[in-house]
Design a protein around this motif. Sequence first.
Motif, PDB file in Angstrom:
ATOM      1  N   ASN A 352       0.818  -1.213   0.000  1.00  0.00           N
ATOM      2  CA  ASN A 352       0.000   0.000   0.000  1.00  0.00           C
ATOM      3  C   ASN A 352       0.853   1.265   0.000  1.00  0.00           C
ATOM      4  OD1 ASN A 352      -2.780  -0.798  -0.067  1.00  0.00           O
ATOM      5  ND2 ASN A 352      -2.562  -1.617   1.992  1.00  0.00           N
ATOM      6  N   LYS A 353       1.895   1.283   0.848  1.00  0.00           N
ATOM      7  CA  LYS A 353       2.722   2.491   0.977  1.00  0.00           C
ATOM      8  C   LYS A 353       3.528   2.781  -0.278  1.00  0.00           C
ATOM      9  CE  LYS A 353       3.431   2.214   6.003  1.00  0.00           C
ATOM     10  NZ  LYS A 353       4.436   2.022   7.082  1.00  0.00           N
ATOM     11  N   TRP A 354       4.095   1.734  -0.880  1.00  0.00           N
ATOM     12  CA  TRP A 354       5.055   1.926  -1.968  1.00  0.00           C
ATOM     13  C   TRP A 354       4.427   1.862  -3.362  1.00  0.00           C
ATOM     14  CZ3 TRP A 354       8.939  -2.062   0.479  1.00  0.00           C
ATOM     15  CH2 TRP A 354       9.477  -1.511   1.643  1.00  0.00           C
ATOM     16  N   ILE A 355       3.246   1.240  -3.465  1.00  0.00           N
ATOM     17  CA  ILE A 355       2.648   1.080  -4.795  1.00  0.00           C
ATOM     18  C   ILE A 355       1.256   1.716  -4.873  1.00  0.00           C
ATOM     19  CG2 ILE A 355       1.893  -0.562  -6.549  1.00  0.00           C
ATOM     20  CD1 ILE A 355       3.952  -2.533  -5.484  1.00  0.00           C
ATOM     21  N   ILE A 356       0.338   1.222  -4.046  1.00  0.00           N
ATOM     22  CA  ILE A 356      -1.070   1.597  -4.195  1.00  0.00           C
ATOM     23  C   ILE A 356      -1.299   3.081  -3.918  1.00  0.00           C
ATOM     24  CG2 ILE A 356      -3.420   1.108  -3.470  1.00  0.00           C
ATOM     25  CD1 ILE A 356      -1.981  -1.163  -4.979  1.00  0.00           C
ATOM     26  N   ILE A 357      -0.825   3.582  -2.778  1.00  0.00           N
ATOM     27  CA  ILE A 357      -1.087   4.982  -2.419  1.00  0.00           C
ATOM     28  C   ILE A 357      -0.453   5.952  -3.411  1.00  0.00           C
ATOM     29  CG2 ILE A 357      -0.612   6.759  -0.682  1.00  0.00           C
ATOM     30  CD1 ILE A 357      -1.108   4.685   1.459  1.00  0.00           C
ATOM     31  N   PRO A 358       0.825   5.797  -3.823  1.00  0.00           N
ATOM     32  CA  PRO A 358       1.373   6.725  -4.828  1.00  0.00           C
ATOM     33  C   PRO A 358       0.596   6.716  -6.146  1.00  0.00           C
ATOM     34  CG  PRO A 358       3.148   5.528  -3.745  1.00  0.00           C
ATOM     35  CD  PRO A 358       1.867   4.889  -3.300  1.00  0.00           C
ATOM     36  N   VAL A 359       0.219   5.517  -6.628  1.00  0.00           N
ATOM     37  CA  VAL A 359      -0.534   5.442  -7.887  1.00  0.00           C
ATOM     38  C   VAL A 359      -1.917   6.056  -7.713  1.00  0.00           C
ATOM     39  CG1 VAL A 359      -1.547   3.867  -9.579  1.00  0.00           C
ATOM     40  CG2 VAL A 359       0.743   3.425  -8.678  1.00  0.00           C
ATOM     41  N   PHE A 360      -2.568   5.773  -6.584  1.00  0.00           N
ATOM     42  CA  PHE A 360      -3.894   6.314  -6.301  1.00  0.00           C
ATOM     43  C   PHE A 360      -3.849   7.843  -6.264  1.00  0.00           C
ATOM     44  CE2 PHE A 360      -7.346   7.527  -3.384  1.00  0.00           C
ATOM     45  CZ  PHE A 360      -8.413   6.851  -3.950  1.00  0.00           C
ATOM     46  N   ASN A 361      -2.835   8.398  -5.610  1.00  0.00           N
ATOM     47  CA  ASN A 361      -2.707   9.860  -5.540  1.00  0.00           C
ATOM     48  C   ASN A 361      -2.413  10.456  -6.917  1.00  0.00           C
ATOM     49  OD1 ASN A 361      -3.136   9.841  -2.779  1.00  0.00           O
ATOM     50  ND2 ASN A 361      -0.970   9.798  -2.267  1.00  0.00           N
ATOM     51  N   PHE A 362      -1.594   9.764  -7.713  1.00  0.00           N
ATOM     52  CA  PHE A 362      -1.299  10.253  -9.063  1.00  0.00           C
ATOM     53  C   PHE A 362      -2.565  10.277  -9.917  1.00  0.00           C
ATOM     54  CE2 PHE A 362      -0.391   9.054 -13.507  1.00  0.00           C
ATOM     55  CZ  PHE A 362       0.289  10.201 -13.913  1.00  0.00           C
ATOM     56  N   LEU A 363      -3.338   9.202  -9.851  1.00  0.00           N
ATOM     57  CA  LEU A 363      -4.588   9.160 -10.619  1.00  0.00           C
ATOM     58  C   LEU A 363      -5.569  10.218 -10.116  1.00  0.00           C
ATOM     59  CD1 LEU A 363      -5.049   5.286 -10.856  1.00  0.00           C
ATOM     60  CD2 LEU A 363      -4.292   6.837 -12.657  1.00  0.00           C
ATOM     61  N   GLY A 364      -5.543  10.471  -8.787  1.00  0.00           N
ATOM     62  CA  GLY A 364      -6.409  11.506  -8.226  1.00  0.00           C
ATOM     63  C   GLY A 364      -6.051  12.901  -8.717  1.00  0.00           C
ATOM     64  N   SER A 365      -4.791  13.098  -9.126  1.00  0.00           N
ATOM     65  CA  SER A 365      -4.381  14.399  -9.673  1.00  0.00           C
ATOM     66  C   SER A 365      -4.853  14.588 -11.116  1.00  0.00           C
ATOM     67  CB  SER A 365      -2.860  14.535  -9.610  1.00  0.00           C
ATOM     68  OG  SER A 365      -2.233  13.603 -10.486  1.00  0.00           O
ATOM     69  N   LEU A 366      -5.280  13.480 -11.756  1.00  0.00           N
ATOM     70  CA  LEU A 366      -5.734  13.545 -13.149  1.00  0.00           C
ATOM     71  C   LEU A 366      -7.235  13.727 -13.272  1.00  0.00           C
ATOM     72  CD1 LEU A 366      -3.582  10.635 -14.669  1.00  0.00           C
ATOM     73  CD2 LEU A 366      -3.045  13.086 -14.596  1.00  0.00           C
ATOM     74  N   THR A 367      -7.985  13.190 -12.320  1.00  0.00           N
ATOM     75  CA  THR A 367      -9.438  13.271 -12.378  1.00  0.00           C
ATOM     76  C   THR A 367     -10.010  13.226 -10.968  1.00  0.00           C
ATOM     77  OG1 THR A 367     -11.471  12.196 -13.175  1.00  0.00           O
ATOM     78  CG2 THR A 367      -9.607  10.765 -12.656  1.00  0.00           C
ATOM     79  N   SER A 368     -11.186  13.807 -10.800  1.00  0.00           N
ATOM     80  CA  SER A 368     -11.853  13.799  -9.494  1.00  0.00           C
ATOM     81  C   SER A 368     -12.937  12.727  -9.416  1.00  0.00           C
ATOM     82  CB  SER A 368     -12.469  15.171  -9.207  1.00  0.00           C
ATOM     83  OG  SER A 368     -13.429  15.499 -10.211  1.00  0.00           O
ATOM     84  N   ASN A 369     -13.109  11.947 -10.478  1.00  0.00           N
ATOM     85  CA  ASN A 369     -14.109  10.879 -10.502  1.00  0.00           C
ATOM     86  C   ASN A 369     -13.481   9.613  -9.909  1.00  0.00           C
ATOM     87  OD1 ASN A 369     -15.801   8.668 -11.243  1.00  0.00           O
ATOM     88  ND2 ASN A 369     -16.650   9.876 -12.926  1.00  0.00           N
TER      89      ASN A 369
END
Length: 610
Positions: A352-369
């Motif tokens: 979660n710390k090294w893969i999921i959360i960084p990717v999730f935050n990156f995708l969150g910067s692209l769209t709010s859906n």
Amino acid sequence: MDRNSVIGFVLLGALLIGYIFWNQQSTNTAKLEKARQDSIANLNKPKEEQAKVIDSTGSNTVLDSARLQSEYGPFAAAASGTEQQQVLENKLVKITFSNKGGEPRTIQLLDFKTSDGKPLFLQQGSFNRTGLKIPLANNQSLNTSDAYFAPQPVQKNADGSQTISYRLGTSANQYLEYVYTLKADSYLVDYTINLIGMQNVLPKGNINFQWNSQADRQEHNMEQERLNNQIHYRFANKDHDYFTLTNRSQEKLDKPIQWISFKQQFFNITLLARKENFASAEINTKVPESGNIVGQNMTTLAIPYNGAAAYSFPMEVFYGPNHYQTLKRMDVDLEKIIPLGSGIFAFVKYVNKWIIIPVFNFLGSLTSNYGLIILLLTIFIRLIIAPFTYQSYVSAAKMKVLKPELDELRAKYKDDQQSFGVEQMKLFRSAGVNPLGGCLPALMQLPILVAMYSFFPSSIELRQESFLWAKDLSTYDSIYTFGFNIPFYGDHISLFTILMTITSLILAFYNRGMTDQSNPVMKYMPYVFPVMLLGIFNKLAAALTYYYFLSNVISILLQWVIQTFVINHDKIHAKIQANKSKPKTQSKWAAKLEEMQKRQQEIQKTPKKK
């Protein structure tokens, strides 16, 4: 009645008596525990509320000067006064202070609402109190939460922060002072306790600091809120630990403590000692029988007072969300209060710390859906595990090609499972097929599945984010409420859970060729297991069941495409037949396994002596 019947009735009677005795003991223990909790809660109530309890017994509650002197000692002048309130506010939090107790009265988080759309208060109501317990003569003590402080005007600082202070004293040279500074655009409050000229009032040693906090209901699912209502703490040696209020009600910490946190599902209040650590702590908690109160915390922290004429104990108080990056920036491991993996699966927190959360935050910067974000995250994860998935499908194809020969072996040996096992291993070895080829890739995917199970219900980003029919992705997506509870299922229907279960059954049907269809357990378990989990997932976050549903759909589509257009079954069959004709070098492990199987066969064939 024969002897066996008599013995049977005696044993039943003994069991019944034992059960009644155990039940009474459990009931008495529960009553004692409730009495203990109520007693602690009453002792920490404001003076006027304690007076109401005393008054119900008919005792006189008139506050004369002698009683004031006994209860407040040199601070008797602070026994009465007029309550005044002042406010510190930035873009994130609004804190209303009172001169009674010199403490925060309400804490409002401005960017959040409760599940029913009301303003979200982390703290409100008379139960919430913070203050020192000052020892007085005649074994009395003063809780400063009951005293009226002298307030100072709000000071606006050059860095955008705001400061307010409250004094409680006997003279200009002898006083207790609380100083609060709300930082600009932050959930942090600097909180400093100053003891000036108090060396003749307070003995050198530990001073008790009382912190009472009540977690009110904020979310739709009260059950999940209570499962996530916890006390976390970090010792000075950086060891971290916690307990859940529903599992434990008391804890004594005899080692120096850096911080202690009262955690709700998505928010927390945390006290952090900055220069000196808290010397020790005694934690008492309670889960009231209320539909609006999640839990209550009554913690006594020991502040090490060195007896100096001018003494300060600086702290920070965090009033805010359980947002991973926000807590991590504090650099005290406070992000550990977010459950990203625990128990035997504690290692998934690193996924979660090294893969999921960084990717999730990156995708969150692209769209709010967030529905789209979860879809993209699912695709990303499937790309990561694609090599394992492909290997699993190749193994399934090989097993499908070998199925006719395996069926012949089953028909030949029928109930002789030992002989069948030996011949089956010979067939796999001659064909160059690994029977675990489909299991190992699935095992490699397990950390991802468990990481998602921890991540989605803990992600505050999903709180009150809607998608399709789900009004809040952080809780279950109910499309119909029964009005009554169905055992092992619940009182509602979660549509994403139903879709997840249906696609799991389709996937099991599609993979039926990989299981031993002659074994009833292996044949039906892939269908029974998703139904068994239906009641568990029915109560979980819609984001989680939506993710599992998407993952199943992608698996079904991938498997169909790969099996239909990518994998050539005739080519695999020809390769297997070619492998059979090649000389085989047997590994030591395989030779030992075959030897054990043969020995077991011989043992079974040896007639037993009568």
